[in-house]
Scaffold this motif. Structure first.
Motif: not given
Length: 366
Positions: A166-175, A244-257
């Motif tokens: 998701a990207t919001g910009t401030s030019w030429p208007g808010n988003g 029985i619990d779910m087994s396995g592995d996962y990989d995730d990441y969150y990023e803000t620029t």
């Protein structure tokens, strides 16, 4: 106990629903140039235009595809470049563009969905696709030595890959921009019913669920600096009748620029190969139902992307290698190159389940 060998009935169902809406603030005439294929599976369709005011119109479209014997698909999606940009897409001031992609194949047990919006000052634009599929399989003795009516331990392997941006910009208007995923998978045995005293119900044997939300907005640049707010959350969880619990592995990441004119939030995740062990009665036919919702929204100067177009479908296997056979009621007559899941993978999906892991974050900068 004597039970019939083979499936009690056969069912395979693929369903795909697409809805897209965008505002055009320059023109009040024209049509929506969106494809309507495959025509042989189109069961419902609409296009509409509503004139909001002089020079402004709201366009909407909907497509519903359904097939009891084959896959269904829809594609009005641009080629994307790294970072979420679209090749050859130019949206003028006051305009927006929406895109959707969906593929559902109940016989191969595959589901893929994607939705995106590009808004350049339009007040409201959204893209939504939903897919549903249904199939059945019977647990047969094979060479296991088990008899009809015995309990066999079976494993469901699940994997989900995707991203929200998701990207919001401030030019030429808010988003403002918003991306959303909701998916679920449930397996039940129709022959198992529980009397609650107020009626009978069929309990789930195994289920998996995932949901995620991402938002970026309130972006502006006053004389004293930049300000924005963002929000994200994601979770997935599972249930099995073995406890029985779910087994396995996962990989995730969150990023803000962010810079002085825009903020971009992204969340990528790959659940890895998650394994769910459950008990099934030999000779019984089990129903599998799965769905996936993806939704993107943008208003003002913003873009949103919800992309799960690489998601694969389910794999049910004999967890102990005892020789039990999994007999799918409906299997596609031939494998389609590029669309067949690995033998041990199964499409994820689900909601409203106990979360195995969950992440939430809010941010505000000024």
């Amino acid at each position: 106990m004597s039970l019939p060998c083979g499936a009690a009935y056969a069912t395979s169902y693929s369903y795909l629903d697409i809805s897209q809406t965008y505002y055009d603030t320059d023109y009040v005439s024209g049509t929506i140039p969106l494809p309507t294929y495959p025509s042989e599976t189109l069961t419902d369709s609409y296009d509409s235009k509503q004139v909001i005011s002089t020079g402004e119109a709201k366009y909407s479209m909907g497509r519903t595809y359904e097939s009891a014997t084959s896959s269904v698909s829809y594609n009005n999606y641009p080629v994307l470049v790294p970072g979420g940009g679209a090749v050859g897409i130019s949206v003028g001031p006051g305009h927006s563009a929406t895109f959707g992609y969906g593929y559902v194949d109940a016989a191969h047990r595959i589901m893929r969905q994607s939705a995106s919006v590009i808004s350049n000052g339009a007040q409201f634009s959204e893209s939504w696709t939903r897919g549903d599929m249904q199939n059945s399989f019977t647990v047969l003795p094979g060479t296991s030595g088990l008899a009809y009516g015995d309990t066999a331990k079976i494993r469901l392997d699940v994997r989900l890959d995707g991203r929200l941006t998701a990207t919001g910009t401030s030019w030429p208007g808010n988003g403002d921009a918003f991306s959303h995923l909701l998916a679920g998978l449930t397996i039940v045995d129709p022959l198992l019913k529980i009397d609650t005293g107020e009626g009978w119900y069929t309990p789930r044997i195994v289920s998996f669920g995932a949901d995620a939300d991402l938002e970026a907005g309130e972006v502006y640049q006053p004389y004293w600096g930049e300000s924005y707010s963002s929000y994200w959350s994601a979770s997935w969880g599972a249930y099995t009748n073995t406890g029985i619990d779910m087994s396995g592995d996962y990989d995730d990441y969150y990023e803000t620029t962010d810079n002085n004119r825009e903020v971009t939030n992204s969340y990528n995740f790959d659940t890895g190969l998650l394994q769910l062990e459950f008990d099934a009665i030999v000779g019984h036919t089990l129903d599998l139902r799965a769905y996936m919702d993806v939704f993107s929204f943008a208003s003002g100067n913003a873009t949103a992307l919800t992309d799960f177009s690489s998601t694969f479908g389910p794999g049910i296997i004999d967890t102990n290698g005892t020789g039990v056979l999994i007999d799918w009621d409906v299997v596609a007559p031939q494998q389609v190159p590029g669309t067949v899941p690995e033998p041990s993978t199964f499409l994820l999906l689900g909601a409203g389940l106990a979360g195995v892991f969950c992440y939430r974050k809010k941010a505000k900068k000024s």
